[in-house]
Design an enzyme around this catalytic site. Structure first.
Site, short mmCIF file in Angstrom:
data_model
loop_
_atom_site.label_atom_id
_atom_site.label_comp_id
_atom_site.label_asym_id
_atom_site.label_seq_id
_atom_site.Cartn_x
_atom_site.Cartn_y
_atom_site.Cartn_z
N ASP A 198 1.01 -1.31 0.04
CA ASP A 198 -0.36 0.23 0.15
C ASP A 198 1.27 1.16 0.05
O ASP A 198 1.58 1.86 1.25
CB ASP A 198 -0.67 0.17 1.24
CG ASP A 198 -2.03 -1.00 1.19
OD1 ASP A 198 -1.71 -2.18 1.02
OD2 ASP A 198 -3.08 -1.03 1.86
N LYS A 233 -6.82 3.60 -2.77
CA LYS A 233 -7.27 3.55 -1.59
C LYS A 233 -7.38 4.54 -1.37
O LYS A 233 -6.15 5.67 -0.92
CB LYS A 233 -6.34 2.82 -0.52
CG LYS A 233 -6.34 2.63 0.66
CD LYS A 233 -4.94 1.96 1.44
CE LYS A 233 -4.60 2.17 3.29
NZ LYS A 233 -3.70 1.50 3.67
N LYS A 267 -10.32 0.25 -2.37
CA LYS A 267 -9.87 0.20 -0.44
C LYS A 267 -10.48 1.07 -0.37
O LYS A 267 -9.22 2.51 -0.40
CB LYS A 267 -9.13 -0.52 -0.42
CG LYS A 267 -8.41 -1.19 1.40
CD LYS A 267 -7.29 -1.28 1.07
CE LYS A 267 -6.26 -1.05 3.08
NZ LYS A 267 -5.32 -1.57 3.28
#
Lengths: 238, 238
Positions: free
Chosen positions: A107, A169, A198
C-alpha cells in the site's frame, strides 16, 4: 434496537457471511509507538480472525511474516507512509525490501504535493515505477482524499487506470479525515471494475464497514477488525 | 504589555541578535499537501531570513537545494519520517538519496516501536548505521518524546552518546505532543556538551523559542520561523 435492525437488514440484503466479511478486511497496526510484542499479538489475532491481510509498516515486515506465513492472511506493507514524500527511488527500494521480508501486498502513498501541483506526468510515472517494483504483488495506491478536491480525485483515478495498479485506497488514516461514502462512490464510478477500491481511515464499526462495502469498497482498512468481526458474530447470533 | 516586557527581558538577558536567533532555526515545511510552488516559495523565504536550514521531506530535496545552494542556509531532510518504521536499510538508502540530492543535514526518526520494546541493541545499531550512511553530514536523531516515559528518554540519550550523532531532537511535530521545556532540560542534563539538542514540534512564537533556547536547545525546528523572526524584529524596534 433501531441500530441493530438496520445492520441486520444490511447483512441480509448483502448476503454477508463471516468469511466474506473477514476476507475484505486489512487489519492494520500502523501507529509508531507499538511494541514488537503488541505487533506480534496483533498479527497472531489477525490470522485467527482470517482477515484478508495484516497491515504493518514496512520495517516490521519480517516480524509480521512469521505469523502470517502458514495462513491465508496476507502480509500487507505500508510504503512511503504516511506522507508519501520520499522519492520514487526510495519508495521502490522500500517495496523491494518489504517483498524480500515477505510482503504480499503493498500500500503506497502517492506524492500528494505533486498531485496538488497537478503534475500528472510525475504521478503516473511514479505509480508505474512502483507497480513495476512490486513484481506482480498486489498494489494499492493511497491517494489521501482529504487533501484533494473533486477534480483531483477524478484525475488521479484516471491516471491510475493507465498503470496496472490493483486498488485505489482512499486514505492513510493519518490525514485530517478518512474514508467517506461519497469518495468511495466517486472512485468506483470512475474505475468501475478495472481497478478495486479500498476504503480506509476512521472505520471503527460494523455499520460503517457494511455501508462502505455496499457503496463499492472491495477492501476495508481498519485497526478495528477484531471489534468489527465480534460485532458481526454477535449480530448474527441474535 | 506584560508579555512584551517578558520577551524583551529574555532577549537582553540572553544577548540575542537577529543573526544568532535565525541561525538557530530550522524552518520546516513537512506537511503532505504542500504544492511544489509552495515549497519553492518557502525555501526562497527561508534563505532570505538566513535560517540555519530549511527542512523538507526527502522527496523534495532536489527542489529545495536549488534555492539554498548559493546561501548559508543548509538543506535539512527528514528521513523515515514521521513514523520511523521503515527498516534501517531503507533509512540508510533514503539518507544516501537525500545527500545525492544535496542534503546537508539529516533528521531521522528512530524505530519508536523498538525503543518502546527496550531493544537498545537494535536502537544503538540503527543510529550508528544511519550516522555512517550520512558520511559526515550533520545528523539529528528524532526520539519522539511524547511516546516515551522518563527512563526511555534517559536511555535513548545514553545510547545516542555512543554513536556520534550530532543532535538529539525531541519530536517530529506529527506525534500527539511536541517539544517541552522539561524534555529539553532532561536531554541536556544527560548529553551535556557531547551532543546538541534540537527542540521541535508545536513551537509557534518568539517567547517559546527563547525559553527553549535558554533551557538548552541549540536548534529550534518550526514551521513558523518567519513569524518568529518578524516578532523578534518588531520587538527590538520598540
Amino acid at each position: 434496537m433501531v441500530y441493530s435492525n438496520q445492520i441486520l437488514r444490511l447483512i441480509n440484503e448483502m448476503n454477508i457471511t463471516y468469511e466474506n466479511l473477514s476476507s475484505k478486511i486489512d487489519n492494520a497496526i500502523l501507529k509508531p509507538n507499538m511494541k514488537v510484542s503488541e505487533i506480534e499479538a496483533f498479527c497472531d489475532q489477525s490470522v485467527k480472525y482470517q482477515f484478508a491481510s495484516v497491515a504493518v509498516n514496512s520495517g516490521f515486515a519480517s516480524i509480521a511474516k512469521y505469523f502470517t506465513k502458514k495462513s491465508s492472511t496476507k502480509l500487507c506493507c505500508a510504503i512511503g507512509f504516511p506522507l508519501g514524500l520520499t522519492s520514487v527511488f526510495c519508495k521502490a527500494v522500500e517495496i523491494e525490501d518489504a517483498i524480500n521480508s515477505g510482503a504480499d501486498e503493498l500500500d503506497f502513498v502517492i506524492n500528494i504535493g505533486r498531485l496538488k501541483s497537478h503534475d500528472y506526468f510525475y504521478i503516473e510515472n511514479e505509480i508505474k515505477e512502483l507497480v513495476k517494483a512490486a513484481e506482480g504483488k498486489t498494489t494499492k495506491l493511497i491517494i489521501e482524499t482529504c487533501y484533494l478536491n473533486k477534480n483531483e480525485k477524478i484525475n488521479i483515478c484516471k491516471c491510475a487506470l493507465n498503470t496496472g495498479v490493483d486498488f485505489i485506497k482512499t486514505s492513510t488514516g493519518f490525514g485530517k479525515n478518512g474514508a467517506t461514502v461519497d469518495d468511495v462512490r466517486l472512485i468506483k464510478s470512475i474505475v468501475k471494475n478495472y481497478c478495486k477500491v479500498k476504503a480506509a481511515g476512521g472505520i471503527k464499526n460494523l455499520k460503517d464497514t457494511l455501508i462502505l462495502i455496499r457503496n463499492g469498497a472491495d477492501r476495508i482498512g481498519t485497526n478495528s477488525g477484531v471489534k468489527i468481526m465480534d460485532e458481526f458474530k454477535k449480530m448474527i447470533k441474535t
